[in-house]
Design an enzyme around this catalytic site. Structure first.
Site, PDB file in Angstrom:
ATOM      1  N   LYS A   1      -0.965   5.362  -5.568  1.00 19.38           N
ATOM      2  CA  LYS A   1      -1.684   5.298  -6.950  1.00 19.38           C
ATOM      3  C   LYS A   1      -2.564   6.520  -6.793  1.00 19.38           C
ATOM      4  CE  LYS A   1      -2.843   1.642  -4.219  1.00 19.38           C
ATOM      5  NZ  LYS A   1      -2.378   2.108  -2.937  1.00 19.38           N
TER       6      LYS A   1
ATOM      7  N   HIS B   1      -5.590   7.668  -0.059  1.00 13.87           N
ATOM      8  CA  HIS B   1      -4.883   8.359  -1.512  1.00 13.87           C
ATOM      9  C   HIS B   1      -4.614  10.163  -1.236  1.00 13.87           C
ATOM     10  CE1 HIS B   1      -6.956   4.968  -3.182  1.00 13.87           C
ATOM     11  NE2 HIS B   1      -5.976   4.492  -2.679  1.00 13.87           N
TER      12      HIS B   1
ATOM     13  N   GLY C   1       0.989  -0.996   0.338  1.00 15.69           N
ATOM     14  CA  GLY C   1       0.192   0.276   0.438  1.00 15.69           C
ATOM     15  C   GLY C   1       0.725   1.322  -0.125  1.00 15.69           C
ATOM     16  N   ASP C   2       0.496   2.345   0.245  1.00 17.02           N
ATOM     17  CA  ASP C   2       1.286   3.612  -0.346  1.00 17.02           C
ATOM     18  C   ASP C   2       2.088   4.180  -1.106  1.00 17.02           C
ATOM     19  OD1 ASP C   2      -0.421   4.022   2.179  1.00 17.02           O
ATOM     20  OD2 ASP C   2       1.196   3.392   2.991  1.00 17.02           O
ATOM     21  N   GLU C   3       1.232   2.959  -2.338  1.00 17.10           N
ATOM     22  CA  GLU C   3       2.816   3.549  -3.575  1.00 17.10           C
ATOM     23  C   GLU C   3       2.340   5.019  -4.572  1.00 17.10           C
ATOM     24  OE1 GLU C   3       0.648   0.463  -2.852  1.00 17.10           O
ATOM     25  OE2 GLU C   3       1.141  -1.401  -2.774  1.00 17.10           O
TER      26      GLU C   3
HETATM   27  P1  GDP Z   1      -1.234   5.323  -2.382  1.00 16.29           P
HETATM   28  O1  GDP Z   1      -2.519   5.457  -0.681  1.00 16.29           O
HETATM   29  O2  GDP Z   1      -1.087   4.740  -2.931  1.00 16.29           O
HETATM   30  O3  GDP Z   1      -2.629   6.627  -3.164  1.00 16.29           O
HETATM   31  O4  GDP Z   1      -0.547   6.420  -1.617  1.00 16.29           O
HETATM   32  P2  GDP Z   1      -0.560   8.259  -1.145  1.00 16.29           P
HETATM   33  O5  GDP Z   1      -0.964   9.037  -0.752  1.00 16.29           O
HETATM   34  O6  GDP Z   1      -0.455   7.151   1.055  1.00 16.29           O
HETATM   35  O7  GDP Z   1       1.257   7.763  -0.474  1.00 16.29           O
HETATM   36  C1  GDP Z   1       2.126   8.213  -1.555  1.00 16.29           C
HETATM   37  C2  GDP Z   1       2.697   9.569  -1.683  1.00 16.29           C
HETATM   38  O8  GDP Z   1       3.366   9.898  -1.968  1.00 16.29           O
HETATM   39  C3  GDP Z   1       1.803  11.134  -0.882  1.00 16.29           C
HETATM   40  O9  GDP Z   1       2.064  11.767  -0.488  1.00 16.29           O
HETATM   41  C4  GDP Z   1       2.113  11.412  -2.912  1.00 16.29           C
HETATM   42  O10 GDP Z   1       1.699  12.948  -2.663  1.00 16.29           O
HETATM   43  C5  GDP Z   1       3.511  11.030  -2.512  1.00 16.29           C
HETATM   44  N1  GDP Z   1       3.826  11.032  -3.545  1.00 16.29           N
HETATM   45  C6  GDP Z   1       3.492  10.297  -4.921  1.00 16.29           C
HETATM   46  N2  GDP Z   1       4.076  10.101  -6.531  1.00 16.29           N
HETATM   47  C7  GDP Z   1       5.511  10.761  -5.029  1.00 16.29           C
HETATM   48  C8  GDP Z   1       6.389  11.138  -6.276  1.00 16.29           C
HETATM   49  O11 GDP Z   1       7.269  10.569  -7.268  1.00 16.29           O
HETATM   50  N3  GDP Z   1       7.508  11.903  -5.892  1.00 16.29           N
HETATM   51  C9  GDP Z   1       7.453  12.460  -4.439  1.00 16.29           C
HETATM   52  N4  GDP Z   1       8.542  12.994  -3.937  1.00 16.29           N
HETATM   53  N5  GDP Z   1       6.533  12.234  -3.954  1.00 16.29           N
HETATM   54  C10 GDP Z   1       5.498  11.652  -4.486  1.00 16.29           C
END
Ligand code: GDP
Length: 424
Positions: free
Chosen positions: A16, A41, A12-14
Site C-alpha cells: 500500500k 509501509h 497486510g503488507d500488500e
Molecule cells: P504495505 O504495508 O502494504 O505498504 O506493504 P509493505 O511495505 O510491508 O510491503 C511491501 C514490500 O514490497 C515493500 O518492501 C515494497 O518495497 C515492496 N514492493 C512493493 N511493490 C513491489 C513490486 O511490485 N515488486 C517488488 N519486487 N517489490 C515490491
C-alpha cells in the site's frame, strides 16, 4: 473535492505504501486513519528507502499535506522518533505539511508493556502481536481510559486527567501481571521528551477539512493492514484491533459525512501473512523459503520472516467485497518470474464440502486449499511499462485473477521503485 482510499485486500503488507507514494502527487491531502505503529509501509523513492509506521506516505511530496487522523493510535515516542528519522534523510516536516488530529487518542507508555505481558502469559497460544501496544490501546480507547492528543497542549489538565488513569492501570500491572507500576516521574519524562514535541503539529482538523472541502482539495486515505485483519470482518481473533475497512476511512480521518469516490484495493500477486492464525494457501519448506527470498518477505517492523503461499482467490474475493474496491493494484508480479508454473488457490475444501466462499473464522483452520496451476513466464518483467508488452502468460495471469476476484486490475506493479508500474 475528490477522494480515494488505498486499502489492503488481504492480510497486510500488500504494498500500500508504494501505491500511496505513486498516487499521492495527484492529491492535496494524505490521511492515515486507523492503526498505529504496528505495521510498516515501505517506500522507495529519490530520498532513499523508508519504513514508515505512523507517518503518512504523503510526506515525500512537498505540496501534499499529511494528516494523522483521530482513528490512529498516536504513540508520541515512536512518532517523534519517526519524524526525526525522516528529517535526518532530508525530508522537511513542519506544521504546514504534517497535522495531527487533536481528537486522536494517545498510546500510553503502559500499552506496549501490557501487550508484551499478555503475549508472554498466553505463551504458545499467543496472537502473534507486534507488541506495539495496539490491542491494549484500543481496549482503553473504547473504555475511555486514555487521553486525546489535544490535551497535551495544557500540561496541568493533561496530568489531572492522566494520573487517575495511571493509578487504575497500575492495578492491572501489579495485581494481574505482577509487574512494576508506572510512576508520575516516568510519565513526566515521557511528556517532556516526546509529547511536548508534538504540540506544533496538533490541531482541530474538523476545520482544516471544512476548509479543504470549500477549496476543492483532493484527499487520499491511506490504510494499514488488510481486510482479513479487520476487527469486525477479519480472521477473528487473529485480527488487529482497529477497522482496516475503507468505509471507516472518513470517520477515522475526521470527515465522517464523506462518501468515498474511489477505493483502490492493493493485492499481492501471491499471498503473505505475518503472525499467527489460519492461512489456507500456505507453503512450507524449500518452496516457501525460495518465494520468501525472491519477494524479500521479512516484516518491515519486526524483520521476522513472513509466511508465504499461493494467490488465494477465495480470501481475495472476500477482501475485495468487504473493502468495496472499485479497482485493484496487483503488486509484486515480478517476484513470480522465476516459477515454471504458478499455483493459485481457487477454492477451499472444508470437511467434505468444496466452497468458493470465505468461511466463518472458527471454520477456517479446517479449510484446505484446492489448487490450479497456471503457466509461468520465466522472463524478467521489471522493465515492462505497458500491459501489451508483458509476456502472454503474465497477461493471462492478470486476466485470470481479475475475472476470479471480480474487480478491474488497473495497476500492475513490477518492482518496488516508484516508476516500476504498468497502468492499464
Ligand atoms: P504495505 O504495508 O502494504 O505498504 O506493504 P509493505 O511495505 O510491508 O510491503 C511491501 C514490500 O514490497 C515493500 O518492501 C515494497 O518495497 C515492496 N514492493 C512493493 N511493490 C513491489 C513490486 O511490485 N515488486 C517488488 N519486487 N517489490 C515490491
Amino acid at each position: 473535492m475528490s477522494n480515494c482510499a488505498i486499502v489492503g485486500i488481504n492480510w497486510g503488507d500488500e504494498g500500500k505504501g508504494r501505491m500511496v507514494d505513486l498516487i499521492c502527487a495527484d492529491y492535496d491531502v494524505v490521511v492515515r486513519y486507523q492503526g498505529g505503529g504496528n505495521a510498516g509501509h515501505t517506500v522507495i523513492n529519490d530520498y532513499g528507502k523508508f519504513a514508515l509506521h505512523l507517518l503518512p506516505s504523503g510526506i515525500f511530496h512537498k505540496d501534499v499535506v499529511s494528516v494523522i487522523g483521530n482513528g490512529v493510535a498516536v504513540d508520541p515516542e515512536n512518532l517523534i522518533k519517526e519524524i526525526e528519522y525522516v528529517r535526518e534523510k532530508g525530508i522537511k516536516l513542519s506544521p504546514d505539511n504534517l497535522k495531527i488530529s487533536s481528537r486522536a487518542s494517545l498510546l500510553l507508555p503502559w500499552h506496549k508493556e501490557l501487550d508484551c505481558l499478555e503475549e508472554q502469559r498466553l505463551a504458545d497460544k499467543k496472537y502473534g502481536s507486534t507488541k506495539q501496544g495496539i490491542a491494549p490501546f484500543y481496549s482503553d480507547k473504547y473504555q475511555k481510559k486514555t487521553v486525546l492528543a489535544g490535551e497535551i497542549l495544557n500540561e496541568k489538565a493533561f496530568f489531572e486527567h492522566l494520573l487517575p488513569i495511571m493509578e487504575w492501570k497500575n492495578l492491572t500491572l501489579e495485581k494481574v501481571y505482577g509487574a512494576e507500576p508506572t510512576t508520575y516521574e516516568q510519565l513526566k519524562e515521557w511528556y517532556d521528551n516526546y509529547c511536548i514535541k508534538l504540540m506544533p503539529f496538533i490541531g482541530d482538523l474538523e476545520y482544516f477539512f471544512d476548509n479543504a472541502k470549500n477549496t476543492e482539495k483532493d484527499v487520499l486515505f491511506e490504510a494499514q493492514l488488510g481486510a482479513l485483519r479487520d476487527i469486525d470482518f477479519g480472521i477473528h481473533p487473529y485480527t488487529t484491533s482497529s477497522s482496516t475497512i475503507a468505509a471507516y476511512a472518513p470517520i477515522g480521518a475526521g470527515l465522517p459525512s464523506l462518501k468515498l469516490d474511489k477505493i483502490i484495493g492493493v493485492v499481492k500477486a501471491y499471498s503473505t501473512c505475518v503472525g499467527e492464525g489460519p492461512f489456507t494457501s500456505e507453503w512450507f519448506g524449500e518452496e516457501a523459503d525460495k518465494l520468501r527470498e525472491e519477494g524479500g518477505e521479512f516484516g518491515a517492523k519486526t524483520g521476522r520472516p513472513r509466511r508465504v503461499g499461493s494467490f488465494d482467490v477465495v480470501a481475495t474475493r472476500y477482501g475485495v467485497r468487504m473493502q468495496g474496491a472499485t479497482e485493484i493494484a496487483l503488486t509484486k508480479m515480478d517476484v513470480l518470474s522465476y516459477m515454471d508454473e504458478i499455483p493459485v488457490c481457487t477454492k477451499y475444501k472444508v470437511g467434505d464440502r468444496i466452497t468458493e466462499k470465505f468461511p466463518f473464522p472458527s471454520l477456517l483452520p479446517a479449510a484446505e486449499p484446492i489448487t490450479e496451476y497456471l503457466p509461468g513466464w520465466k522472463t524478467d518483467i521489471t522493465g515492462v511499462r505497458r500491459f501489451e508488452d508483458l509476456p502472454k502468460e503474465a497477461q493471462d495471469y492478470v486476466l485470470y485473477i481479475e475475472k476470479a476476484i471480480g474487480c478491474y486490475i488497473k495497476y500492475i506493479s513490477v518492482g518496488p521503485e516508484r516508476d516500476s508500474i504498468i497502468i492499464r
